[in-house]
Motif scaffolding. Sequence first.
Motif, mmCIF file in Angstrom:
data_model
loop_
_atom_site.group_PDB
_atom_site.id
_atom_site.type_symbol
_atom_site.label_atom_id
_atom_site.label_comp_id
_atom_site.label_asym_id
_atom_site.label_seq_id
_atom_site.Cartn_x
_atom_site.Cartn_y
_atom_site.Cartn_z
ATOM 1 N N LEU A 69 0.844 -1.183 0.000
ATOM 2 C CA LEU A 69 0.000 0.000 0.000
ATOM 3 C C LEU A 69 0.885 1.240 0.000
ATOM 4 O O LEU A 69 1.985 1.218 0.544
ATOM 5 C CB LEU A 69 -0.905 0.008 1.241
ATOM 6 N N PRO A 70 0.427 2.358 -0.571
ATOM 7 C CA PRO A 70 1.258 3.570 -0.616
ATOM 8 C C PRO A 70 1.557 4.112 0.777
ATOM 9 O O PRO A 70 0.649 4.292 1.591
ATOM 10 C CB PRO A 70 0.406 4.567 -1.416
ATOM 11 N N MET A 71 2.852 4.346 1.057
ATOM 12 C CA MET A 71 3.280 4.950 2.318
ATOM 13 C C MET A 71 4.417 5.920 2.011
ATOM 14 O O MET A 71 5.470 5.490 1.540
ATOM 15 C CB MET A 71 3.803 3.886 3.301
ATOM 16 N N ARG A 72 4.221 7.166 2.271
ATOM 17 C CA ARG A 72 5.266 8.157 2.038
ATOM 18 C C ARG A 72 6.313 8.103 3.143
ATOM 19 O O ARG A 72 5.997 7.818 4.301
ATOM 20 C CB ARG A 72 4.672 9.566 1.960
ATOM 21 N N ARG A 73 7.548 8.410 2.783
ATOM 22 C CA ARG A 73 8.615 8.409 3.788
ATOM 23 C C ARG A 73 8.498 9.617 4.709
ATOM 24 O O ARG A 73 8.653 9.501 5.929
ATOM 25 C CB ARG A 73 9.977 8.419 3.101
ATOM 26 N N SER A 84 -5.785 5.226 6.882
ATOM 27 C CA SER A 84 -7.131 4.669 6.757
ATOM 28 C C SER A 84 -7.104 3.344 5.998
ATOM 29 O O SER A 84 -7.768 2.373 6.397
ATOM 30 C CB SER A 84 -8.044 5.670 6.040
ATOM 31 N N ARG A 85 -6.322 3.295 4.920
ATOM 32 C CA ARG A 85 -6.216 2.046 4.146
ATOM 33 C C ARG A 85 -5.567 0.941 4.991
ATOM 34 O O ARG A 85 -5.999 -0.216 4.967
ATOM 35 C CB ARG A 85 -5.402 2.284 2.876
ATOM 36 N N HIS A 89 -7.226 -2.641 6.090
ATOM 37 C CA HIS A 89 -6.606 -3.903 5.675
ATOM 38 C C HIS A 89 -6.188 -4.753 6.877
ATOM 39 O O HIS A 89 -6.515 -5.948 6.954
ATOM 40 C CB HIS A 89 -5.387 -3.629 4.795
ATOM 41 N N ILE A 90 -5.463 -4.152 7.829
ATOM 42 C CA ILE A 90 -4.984 -4.915 8.977
ATOM 43 C C ILE A 90 -6.147 -5.345 9.856
ATOM 44 O O ILE A 90 -6.143 -6.452 10.415
ATOM 45 C CB ILE A 90 -3.954 -4.088 9.773
ATOM 46 N N GLY A 91 -7.165 -4.501 9.967
ATOM 47 C CA GLY A 91 -8.340 -4.874 10.751
ATOM 48 C C GLY A 91 -8.998 -6.135 10.221
ATOM 49 O O GLY A 91 -9.463 -6.986 10.995
ATOM 50 N N GLU A 92 -9.042 -6.277 8.897
ATOM 51 C CA GLU A 92 -9.642 -7.464 8.286
ATOM 52 C C GLU A 92 -8.842 -8.730 8.585
ATOM 53 O O GLU A 92 -9.375 -9.839 8.503
ATOM 54 C CB GLU A 92 -9.762 -7.262 6.775
ATOM 55 N N GLY A 106 6.530 2.231 12.188
ATOM 56 C CA GLY A 106 6.225 2.313 13.607
ATOM 57 C C GLY A 106 5.068 3.241 13.910
ATOM 58 O O GLY A 106 4.277 2.985 14.821
ATOM 59 N N VAL A 107 4.963 4.334 13.152
ATOM 60 C CA VAL A 107 3.846 5.263 13.359
ATOM 61 C C VAL A 107 2.540 4.612 12.908
ATOM 62 O O VAL A 107 1.561 4.527 13.668
ATOM 63 C CB VAL A 107 4.078 6.579 12.596
ATOM 64 N N TYR A 108 2.527 4.156 11.662
ATOM 65 C CA TYR A 108 1.309 3.550 11.120
ATOM 66 C C TYR A 108 0.863 2.350 11.959
ATOM 67 O O TYR A 108 -0.286 2.246 12.378
ATOM 68 C CB TYR A 108 1.562 3.070 9.687
ATOM 69 N N GLY A 109 1.779 1.417 12.179
ATOM 70 C CA GLY A 109 1.421 0.180 12.839
ATOM 71 C C GLY A 109 0.933 0.374 14.259
ATOM 72 O O GLY A 109 -0.030 -0.275 14.699
ATOM 73 N N ARG A 110 1.575 1.267 15.010
ATOM 74 C CA ARG A 110 1.169 1.472 16.393
ATOM 75 C C ARG A 110 -0.196 2.143 16.494
ATOM 76 O O ARG A 110 -0.988 1.823 17.392
ATOM 77 C CB ARG A 110 2.241 2.259 17.142
ATOM 78 N N LEU A 111 -0.491 3.062 15.591
ATOM 79 C CA LEU A 111 -1.815 3.687 15.597
ATOM 80 C C LEU A 111 -2.896 2.666 15.262
ATOM 81 O O LEU A 111 -3.976 2.659 15.868
ATOM 82 C CB LEU A 111 -1.848 4.858 14.616
ATOM 83 N N VAL A 112 -2.603 1.797 14.305
ATOM 84 C CA VAL A 112 -3.561 0.748 13.944
ATOM 85 C C VAL A 112 -3.773 -0.206 15.121
ATOM 86 O O VAL A 112 -4.907 -0.546 15.473
ATOM 87 C CB VAL A 112 -3.070 -0.031 12.705
#
Length: 388
Positions: A69-73, A84-85, A89-92, A106-112
């Motif tokens: 999935l697109p993730m900017r540095r 949101s994407r 996805h991970i919720g499913e 680390g930012v994305y994953g921990r918030l999810v």
Amino acid sequence: MDVPVRLRIVHVVRAPIGGIFRHVRDLATAQSAAGHAVGLVCDSRTGGAFEADAIAALAPTLALGAARLPMRRDVSPADLPALSRLMRHIGELSPDVVHCHGAKGGVYGRLVAARLGRKRPVACLYAPHGGSLHYEAGSLEGRFYFGIERGLERITDALVHVSAYEAEIYRRKIGRPRCRAVVIPNGLRDDEFEPVIPRADARDLLFLGMYRDLKGTDVFLEAIALLETRYGRRATAHLFGQAEDEGRRRYQALAENLGIAERVTFHDPARTRSAFAQGRLVVVPSRAESMPYIVLETIAAGVPIVATRVGGIPEIFGPSAGELVPPGDADALAAALAGVLADPVRAQIAAAARFDYVRPRFHIDVMRRRIEDLYHDILAAKTSARAA
């Protein structure tokens, strides 16, 4: 509710390149082989054909698949739709564990994980792999990113450092962790401890890593030039790497300016052990590292190595750490290379000693078991807390 023996584990990493992806790929593969349902989420725009092939080969072995999935540095308004994407996805996938790697992962994953953890126990682990720790403590960027890291500790169950050095840098730059923190070094597979024999046409030197000043590509080229002007040795070299920020053209131009262009060849990434056969001495001239796989792989393959005294490299070298050279010092690097190239027998004896030290200490099975024990400890504590 008991903690399941077979876990659903999702690894989140932005850049599927370099040592960080090697770590994620090996850990995910080992966990899958141990019977866990494992998934991977990474950026869709980073890397080239080599990385795409690696992900395609990995995906069928993962019960939860490999999604790109697109993730900017950098920090960007695009982070919101990206998050949101990822959340969807991970919720499913209904994970028991979200294991995050690198600063952006680390930012994305921990918030999810924090969002998913509102409904049921979800273990959230974060492995920096250097990441934001490379920023200077007093810089504006450093203060910004360290502040984010500090804030995210509140939704982190455990920090997993790959070296004692990284753990100390984290404490020094960000502060004493307010969550659990452990050191679990990288590990190699049994087949990686088989020796690699150089080809008849192997070049003198070999560089494997990203084409970045952080990895010392410029220092390596300058040292090759010094080998001729100071030691009378016209060394040849292969360089295998990926350019994420700085294209290889800048280093090719530097080689031209140094008068060594006809003796060095730049390549795209290649399988490490195949590349090893094309050189007689591996050079790791990095200015910063955490626990670099290339050092472990070189030693495991019985190949002579010259490396810098940075990050966790002294932990890998152990009693041989005195051989390491200071980072960013082309003169010292050239002197070390000249010494090794002048005495290949002594170089092989030293390589054998490093092999004997590394093999029992850096193995994939040890790394996997320690990480899985940590998962179960966290989930057991969360499950008990909910039942109370």
